[in-house]
Design a protein around this motif. Structure first.
Motif: not given
Lengths: 292, 289, 376
Positions: C92, C96, C116-117, C120
Motif C-alpha cells: 500500500n 500510494n 491484489p493491491i 488494482r
C-alpha cells in the motif's frame, strides 16, 4: 504525501474507534481486558466476508461486524465476568492466545495465515468510496457516532451505574445494581464498536489475516487507552494519535538504519508505558491521578 | 511408545516451566505484585548465557553471569518500577501495564543487540540416545530433572526453616508477625524478587541449549507461568510448580492427538477449565479475594 | 561457495538504498523510475532481504553505468517482515506514497497479499524468491523470474524413487507456501508410487520440534521433508537430529542460505534449487559473475541472479518503450513483456510464458561442507 497522510488519518480514525470502544470496558466499566484484538478480528473477518461474498456495502459490513463481535464478546465474557481482578486479566490473556490459534487454524473462514485477500473498495448505497478522502470521512463518521454514544450513555443512568460499579463493586451491588448485566452490556457495546473498527480496517487494508489480531495488537490498543487516559472522552483519541505518529516520526531521525526502526519504536513505546504508569498513572488526559 | 516418549519430553519442558512458574508465584505470593516482566527476566538470563558462551567463558561462569543478570534485573524492577507505583496507589492494573512496558523494552533491547533471529547453544548434552527400543532420551533431560528436584528441595527447606523464609511466607498475610520477628518488609520484598528471579535462570539456560532463544521468548514463558500460578492456586508455590509440570506435559502430549499448533492453546484450555470450575486452583486456600 | 557475511551484504545494499532516498528528494524534476522492494528486512527472515537487495543493487549499478534509460532508477524499500500483513501494508505504501512502477517481491504469503493491491493500481510485481505453487498467474501484473516449487518437486520425485526413499514424512509451515507445497508433493509422490506417511503443520513462529520428531519417528519414514523459511529451518534440522532422526532430510531452495549451509547438523541435507551455472558464456552472465566476484570475493547465488534479472528485465522493457516513444506503466510493461518473451538475462536467455513466468533448470543438490553439490 497527501496519499500518505490520508492513509495515516484513516488508520487513526479506525484505531481511534477501537480505543474508544476499549475505553468503555477499561475506563468506564473497570473491566481489564487484554483480548480486544479478538473482537477487532471477528469484526474484520465478518466485514471482509460480507464484502467478498455479498456486497462491499460499508453499512452492511459494519452491521454484520458489530453483531458478530458484540454477541460473541458478550457470550465469551459471561463466564469470565464471574471472576474478578487478576483472574479476569488472565482469562482474557488466555482467550487472546486461544483466539490466535483458532484464527490461524480455521482457514476455511479466515484464510489462515494467508488471510482473506482482494477485498473490494467499499461502497455506500451503491456509491463508491474508493476515493481515500471519502473513505476517511466515513471512518470519521463512525468514530463520531461512537463518541456520541459513549457521551450520551455515560451521562445516562447506565453510565452512572457502570462507573459506580467500577469504583466499588460491592457498593454498586448494595445499591441494588445488577452487576453482571451491567458488565455484560458494557462488554457487548465495546465489542460491537471494536467489530465495526475491524470491518473498516478490512476495507482500508483490502486484506485481513491473523497477524493483525494478536496479543501485541491487544496490548497496543490497551496502551492507547491507558497512555491517553482511561475513563476520559479525549484520552483514547490522544493516545491513538501519539502511538500511530510514533513510527512516522521515527523515520525522520537521521542515521537510524531502517532495519532498527521497528525495535527503536517498540523501545520508546514500552518505555512510555512504564514511565507513565510510575509518574502519571491516570494517563496524559487523566485528571484524577491516584483515583484507583 | 509415542506417549512415553512425549511424556519424557513433556516432563523435561515441564520441570523447567515449574521452576519459572514457582519464581513468579513466590514473588506474587510474598509481595502481591503481579510481576508480568518475569518473562523478561527469563529472556535476559538466557541471552546473558549465550553472550558468555560466545565470549568463550566456561559454562559455570556463564551460569553465574545469567544468575547475576536475572537477580540484578529483578531487584532493579522492584526498586525502580514496582515500589514507586505501589507507594502511590498500587492498583493491580497499573502494575500490570508498567510491567508490560518493561517486557516490550527488554524485547526491543535484545533485538537491537542480538538481532531478531533465533540463537542457540550447541552442546552434545541435547543429543538423544536410544534408551529403550523407540525411546530416545538426551542427557539434558536428566540435567533438567536433577536441577528441578535439587532446587525445589533447597527452596522448600529454606521457606520452612530459615527465618527469612518464614518471613517471606508471612509477608502477605501477616505483616504484624514480621515486626515481631524483627524483619523488614522492604528487605523481604527484595529477597522475594531476588529468589524468584533466580528461579528463572535454569529454564533460560537449558532453553538456550534445547530450543534456542528469540527476543520474544519471554512472552510464552510468562503466559505459562501465569497459567501455572492460576491452575496451581494463586500464591501457592507448590501449586505453581506442580501446575508448571502439568502444563509442560499437556503441551507435549497433545501433539499425539492434534496438530502441533494446538500445543500452546492446550495449556490455555486447562487454564480456562480451572478459572471456570475451580478458580482456587489445585492448592489455593480461598477463592479470589 | 564461500561465505558472504551479512555485514558486507548490508553495506553493499545500504549504499544504493541510501543514495536512492537522498536522490529522490532532489530529483523530483528528473523524474526517476521508482522501483520498490518488498522484502523481509528485519526478523527471522531478514537474511533473505539482504540477499535479494544485493542482487537488485548490482543490476541498478549496471543499468546506470550503461545509460540504458533516459531517467535514473531509484529504489524504495519497504519491510514486508516476510508476512502477509507486512506485505499488504508495505505494498500500500509503495503504491500510494512512493508511486513505485515496478515492485520486487519475495515470499509466497507476501506476494498473495500484495498482488491484489498491485493489480488494482496496475503496478507490476516481480518475484525472484517465493516459490509457492499459487504464484503462477496470480495476476496479469505479477511475474516470476524464479521457477516455482512444483518444478522443484518434479525434479525431486524421480530422485527419491531412484534412491528408494518412498515413504516421506513432511513438516510444513501452515501458510500459503507450505500448504501449496504439501499439495504438490502429495500429488507427485503418490503418482510416482511413493507416499506421505506423516504431514505435520507448524506455525512460522514455532520453536519446539522435539514432539514432532517423536511423532515422525513412530511412522518410520525413509526420509523427512521440511518446508519452512529462514532461521526456523536451522532449528528444525538441529532438533530433528538431536531427537535421533537419522533419515535423510529433504527440502527446497529456501534452505540455500548461510544460516542453514553453515549448520554442522545440516551436512548431507538434500535440497532442490535452480542450477547455478556460472560458466555460461554470454556477455550478460560473464559481466554479472565477474563483477560479483570482484565486489564480494565469492560466487553469487541463484537469488542474487534472480533479483538482478528482475531489475534488468525492467530496464530492457523500459528501454524498448522509451525507444517506441511510449509511456512506461503497468499496462505498457506487460504488453512489452508478452510481445517480446525472450530476454538476454543472467544464466542465458530467459523465456516467459503467457502468465509471465520464467522457466529455469533445476537440480538436486547435497550439502557438503557448507557447499551445494549437484547430485542429480
Amino acid at each position: 504525501m497527501i496519499a500518505y497522510l490520508l492513509n495515516l488519518a484513516q488508520l487513526a480514525a479506525i484505531f481511534g474507534l477501537l480505543s474508544v470502544s476499549l475505553n468503555i470496558l477499561i475506563g468506564y466499566g473497570g473491566i481489564f481486558s487484554v483480548a480486544h484484538a479478538v473482537f477487532f478480528g471477528l469484526g474484520a473477518y465478518a466485514g471482509a466476508h460480507v464484502a467478498l461474498d455479498l456486497a462491499p456495502d460499508i453499512l452492511l459490513a459494519a452491521l454484520a461486524a458489530a453483531l458478530t463481535a458484540g454477541v460473541l464478546s458478550a457470550l465469551l465474557a459471561l463466564p469470565a465476568l464471574r471472576v474478578r481482578g487478576e483472574y479476569f486479566v488472565i482469562a482474557s490473556l488466555g482467550l487472546q492466545m486461544l483466539a490466535t490459534t483458532v484464527f490461524t487454524e480455521a482457514s476455511d473462514i479466515t484464510g489462515g495465515l494467508g488471510g482473506l485477500v482482494g477485498i473490494p473498495p467499499p461502497t455506500v448505497f451503491g456509491v463508491s468510496l474508493a476515493d481515500p478522502l471519502a473513505f476517511l470521512l466515513v471512518c470519521l463518521g463512525f468514530l463520531a457516532l461512537a463518541l456520541a454514544v459513549v457521551r450520551l450513555l455515560m451521562r445516562a443512568s447506565f453510565g452512572r451505574a457502570l462507573m459506580a460499579l467500577r469504583d466499588s463493586e460491592s457498593a454498586a451491588e448494595a445499591l441494588g445494581k445488577n452487576v453482571p448485566l451491567l458488565k455484560t452490556l458494557a462488554v457487548l457495546l465495546g465489542g460491537a464498536f471494536a467489530g465495526v473498527a475491524g470491518a473498516l480496517f478490512a476495507f482500508q487494508e483490502a486484506f485481513v489475516n491473523v497477524e493483525s489480531f494478536t496479543l501485541d495488537q491487544s496490548v497496543l490498543i490497551m496502551a492507547m487507552v491507558i497512555i491517553g487516559g482511561a475513563g476520559t472522552l479525549a484520552g483514547p483519541l490522544l493516545g491513538t494519535v501519539l502511538l500511530l505518529a510514533l513510527p512516522a516520526a521515527l523515520t525522520f531521525i537521521p542515521g537510524l538504519p531502517p532495519t532498527d526502526i521497528g525495535a527503536v519504536q517498540q523501545l520508546i513505546y514500552g518505555l512510555a508505558m512504564t514511565v507513565l504508569m510510575i509518574f502519571r498513572p491516570a494517563g496524559l488526559a487523566g485528571r484524577l491521578a491516584g483515583r484507583r | 511408545m509415542l506417549l512415553l516418549q512425549l511424556l519424557v519430553s513433556g516432563i523435561e519442558t515441564g520441570a523447567l516451566y515449574a521452576l519459572t512458574a514457582a519464581g513468579f508465584a513466590l514473588i506474587f505470593g510474598a509481595t502481591r505484585i503481579f510481576h508480568f516482566a518475569h518473562g523478561a527476566t527469563y529472556a535476559l538470563a538466557g541471552y546473558a548465557f549465550v553472550l558468555a558462551s560466545r565470549l568463550g567463558l566456561a559454562w559455570p561462569l556463564g551460569g553465574l553471569l545469567a544468575l547475576a543478570v536475572a537477580v540484578g534485573f529483578g531487584l532493579f524492577l522492584e526498586a525502580a518500577v514496582y515500589r514507586p507505583i505501589q507507594r502511590h496507589h498500587g492498583a493491580f492494573f497499573t502494575v500490570f501495564v508498567a510491567a508490560f512496558g518493561v517486557v516490550i523494552v527488554v524485547q526491543s533491547l535484545i533485538e537491537l543487540s542480538f538481532g531478531r533471529a533465533f540463537v542457540a547453544i550447541s552442546t552434545p548434552l541435547t543429543r538423544a540416545h536410544e534408551i529403550l527400543p523407540g525411546l530416545y532420551i538426551a542427557q539434558v533431560f536428566w540435567v533438567a530433572l536433577a536441577i528441578a528436584i535439587v532446587i525445589f528441595a533447597l527452596l522448600g527447606s529454606f521457606l520452612a526453616r530459615a527465618r527469612a523464609g518464614i518471613g517471606l511466607r508471612a509477608l502477605s498475610e501477616n505483616p504484624d508477625l514480621l515486626r515481631a520477628f524483627g524483619l523488614s518488609a522492604r528487605r523481604l520484598s527484595a529477597l522475594a524478587f531476588a529468589l524468584g528471579s533466580a528461579l528463572a535462570v535454569p529454564g533460560a539456560v537449558l532453553g538456550a541449549a534445547t530450543t534456542g532463544l528469540s527476543p520474544g521468548v519471554g512472552a510464552h514463558v510468562m503466559l505459562i507461568s501465569l497459567a501455572a500460578s492460576v491452575v496451581g492456586g494463586i500464591g501457592s508455590l507448590r501449586g505453581a510448580a506442580l501446575a508448571g509440570l502439568l502444563l509442560g506435559v499437556v503441551e507435549t502430549l497433545v501433539v499425539a492427538f492434534l496438530d502441533t499448533q494446538w500445543s500452546e492453546a492446550a495449556g490455555f484450555v486447562v487454564l480456562f477449565v480451572f478459572i471456570l470450575f475451580r478458580p482456587s486452583g489445585l492448592f489455593g486456600a480461598a477463592v479470589a479475594r | 561457495m564461500t561465505r558472504i557475511t551479512r555485514r558486507t551484504l548490508l553495506a553493499a545494499s545500504a549504499l544504493p538504498l541510501g543514495g536512492g532516498l537522498l536522490a529522490s528528494r532532489r530529483a523530483r524534476a528528473e523524474e526517476a523510475y521508482i522501483l520498490g522492494t518488498l522484502f523481509p528486512m528485519a526478523g527471522p527472515n531478514a537474511e533473505y532481504g539482504t540477499i535479494f537487495t544485493a542482487g537488485a543493487a548490482m543490476a541498478i549499478k549496471h543499468v546506470s553505468a550503461d545509460k540504458m534509460l533516459s531517467r535514473p532508477l531509484a529504489l524504495r524499500a519497504e519491510d514486508s517482515e516476510g508476512t502477509p500483513q507486512g506485505g499488504a501494508v508495505g505494498m500500500n505504501k509503495l503504491v500510494n506514497v512512493d508511486h513505485a512502477l515496478y515492485v520486487l517481491v519475495g515470499f509466497t504469503g507476501v506476494s498473495k497479499a500484495a498482488a491484489p493491491i498491485g493489480t488494482r493500481a496496475k503496478v507490476v510485481l516481480v518475484n525472484g524468491g517465493g516459490v509457492g505453487p499459487d504464484l503462477a498467474g496470480l495476476s496479469p501484473y505479477y511475474w516470476n523470474v524464479i521457477p516455482l516449487v512444483p518444478d522443484e518437486i518434479k525434479v525431486l520425485t524421480p530422485f527419491l524413487i531412484a534412491r528408494k526413499l518412498r515413504r516421506v514424512a513432511l513438516i510444513y509451515v501452515n501458510d500459503p507456501f507450505g500448504n501449496g507445497l504439501y499439495k504438490a508433493l502429495k500429488t507427485d509422490l503418490t503418482a510416482a508410487g511413493g507416499e506421505i506417511v506423516a504431514a505435520d503443520a507448524i506455525s512460522p513462529t514455532d520453536q519446539q520440534f522435539s514432539a514432532i520428531a517423536a511423532r515422525i519417528r513412530t511412522t518410520a519414514p525413509d526420509a523427512v521433508y521440511f518446508a519452512s523459511y529462514g532461521a526456523q529451518q536451522a532449528q528444525i534440522i538441529k532438533q530433528l537430529r538431536d531427537a535421533g532422526i537419522s533419515q535423510p532430510l529433504l527440502t527446497y531452495s529456501g534452505a540455500a542460505i548461510p544460516s542453514v549451509r553453515n549448520l554442522p547438523e545440516a551436512e548431507g541435507l538434500t535440497l532442490t534449487a535452480q542450477a547455478a551455472d556460472w560458466t555460461v558464456d554470454d556477455p550478460v552472465t560473464r559481466r554479472f559473475v565477474a563483477d560479483w566476484r570482484a565486489q564480494y570475493g565469492s560466487d553469487p547465488t541463484p537469488y542474487h541472479q534472480n533479483y538482478y534479472n528482475a531489475v534488468r528485465l525492467f530496464a530492457l522493457l523500459a528501454q524498448q518503450l522509451e525507444k517506441a516513444g511510449k509511456p512506461v506503466n503497468g499496462d505498457t510493461l506487460r504488453a512489452a513483456l508478452l510481445a517480446t518473451r525472450r530476454f538476454a538475462l543472467v544464466g542465458g536467455e530467459g523465456v516467459f510464458d503467457d502468465l509471465g513466468d520464467i522457466s529455469m533448470k533445476i537440480v538436486v543438490n547435497t550439502l557438503k561442507g557448507g557447499k551445494l553439490v549437484a547430485v542429480g
